[in-house]
Write a protein that holds these residues in place. Structure first.
Motif, PDB file in Angstrom:
ATOM      1  N   ALA A  96       0.835  -1.203   0.000  1.00 30.81           N
ATOM      2  CA  ALA A  96       0.000   0.000   0.000  1.00 30.81           C
ATOM      3  C   ALA A  96       0.870   1.253   0.000  1.00 30.81           C
ATOM      4  CB  ALA A  96      -0.942   0.001   1.202  1.00 30.81           C
ATOM      5  N   GLU A  97       1.935   1.245   0.780  1.00 32.77           N
ATOM      6  CA  GLU A  97       2.847   2.393   0.806  1.00 32.77           C
ATOM      7  C   GLU A  97       3.477   2.619  -0.564  1.00 32.77           C
ATOM      8  OE1 GLU A  97       3.565   4.768   3.047  1.00 32.77           O
ATOM      9  OE2 GLU A  97       1.920   3.919   4.225  1.00 32.77           O
ATOM     10  N   ASP A 124      -7.588   1.827  -7.966  1.00 34.69           N
ATOM     11  CA  ASP A 124      -8.204   0.533  -8.218  1.00 34.69           C
ATOM     12  C   ASP A 124      -7.412  -0.583  -7.534  1.00 34.69           C
ATOM     13  OD1 ASP A 124     -10.043  -1.305  -9.756  1.00 34.69           O
ATOM     14  OD2 ASP A 124      -8.100  -1.920 -10.600  1.00 34.69           O
ATOM     15  N   ARG A 125      -6.088  -0.572  -7.680  1.00 33.69           N
ATOM     16  CA  ARG A 125      -5.252  -1.602  -7.057  1.00 33.69           C
ATOM     17  C   ARG A 125      -5.337  -1.547  -5.534  1.00 33.69           C
ATOM     18  NH1 ARG A 125      -0.493   0.155 -10.218  1.00 33.69           N
ATOM     19  NH2 ARG A 125      -1.518   0.265 -12.205  1.00 33.69           N
ATOM     20  N   LEU A 126      -5.377  -0.349  -4.981  1.00 36.51           N
ATOM     21  CA  LEU A 126      -5.520  -0.213  -3.528  1.00 36.51           C
ATOM     22  C   LEU A 126      -6.858  -0.764  -3.049  1.00 36.51           C
ATOM     23  CD1 LEU A 126      -3.963   3.303  -2.905  1.00 36.51           C
ATOM     24  CD2 LEU A 126      -3.231   1.164  -1.834  1.00 36.51           C
ATOM     25  N   ALA A 127      -7.913  -0.461  -3.788  1.00 34.10           N
ATOM     26  CA  ALA A 127      -9.239  -0.970  -3.418  1.00 34.10           C
ATOM     27  C   ALA A 127      -9.265  -2.495  -3.458  1.00 34.10           C
ATOM     28  CB  ALA A 127     -10.310  -0.390  -4.350  1.00 34.10           C
ATOM     29  N   ARG A 128      -8.644  -3.082  -4.453  1.00 32.61           N
ATOM     30  CA  ARG A 128      -8.583  -4.548  -4.553  1.00 32.61           C
ATOM     31  C   ARG A 128      -7.727  -5.118  -3.427  1.00 32.61           C
ATOM     32  NH1 ARG A 128     -10.451  -6.594  -9.488  1.00 32.61           N
ATOM     33  NH2 ARG A 128     -10.898  -4.949 -10.987  1.00 32.61           N
ATOM     34  N   LEU A 129      -6.623  -4.451  -3.119  1.00 31.36           N
ATOM     35  CA  LEU A 129      -5.716  -4.910  -2.070  1.00 31.36           C
ATOM     36  C   LEU A 129      -6.442  -5.013  -0.730  1.00 31.36           C
ATOM     37  CD1 LEU A 129      -2.758  -5.519  -1.168  1.00 31.36           C
ATOM     38  CD2 LEU A 129      -2.511  -3.065  -0.788  1.00 31.36           C
ATOM     39  N   TYR A 130      -7.317  -4.055  -0.473  1.00 32.86           N
ATOM     40  CA  TYR A 130      -8.036  -4.045   0.795  1.00 32.86           C
ATOM     41  C   TYR A 130      -9.412  -4.696   0.728  1.00 32.86           C
ATOM     42  CZ  TYR A 130      -4.276  -1.539   2.956  1.00 32.86           C
ATOM     43  OH  TYR A 130      -3.053  -1.215   3.459  1.00 32.86           O
TER      44      TYR A 130
END
Length: 100
Positions: free
Chosen positions: A70-71, A91-97
């Protein structure tokens, strides 16, 4: 109570491949009924405790890796001047979480 070598091997295998019979066989147990042996192992207090410790350790490791990723994504977001790239990072952050 400490695990013996085969119990420890069972825990290792069960965490990799949580198919009870396969974990029993791969751990080196010679048994006609690996499901029954696995059931006994999963009711053993030392095995239960070790599984819990190792599962928590793995969750902590994954949480740490997720935070590092995330960082990195946030740094990419901050350094980007491209709107499509920023949208991709969000988008990638939303999927990651696990938002979707």
């Amino acid at each position: 109570m400490k695990l013996n070598q085969r119990q420890s091997a069972f825990v290792d295998e069960y965490l990799i491949q949580p198919t009870l019979a396969e974990a029993v066989v791969k751990a080196g147990y010679k048994t006609v009924n690996p499901h029954a042996t696995g059931g006994k192992l999963l009711s053993h207090p030392a095995v239960i405790a070790e599984l819990r410790v190792r599962q928590q350790t793995e969750r902590d490791r994954q949480r740490s890796c997720r935070g590092q990723l995330a960082e990195m994504l946030l740094e990419l977001y901050r350094s980007s001047d491209s709107v499509p790239e920023r949208v991709g990072v969000v988008d990638r952050l939303a999927r990651l979480y696990g938002y979707y």
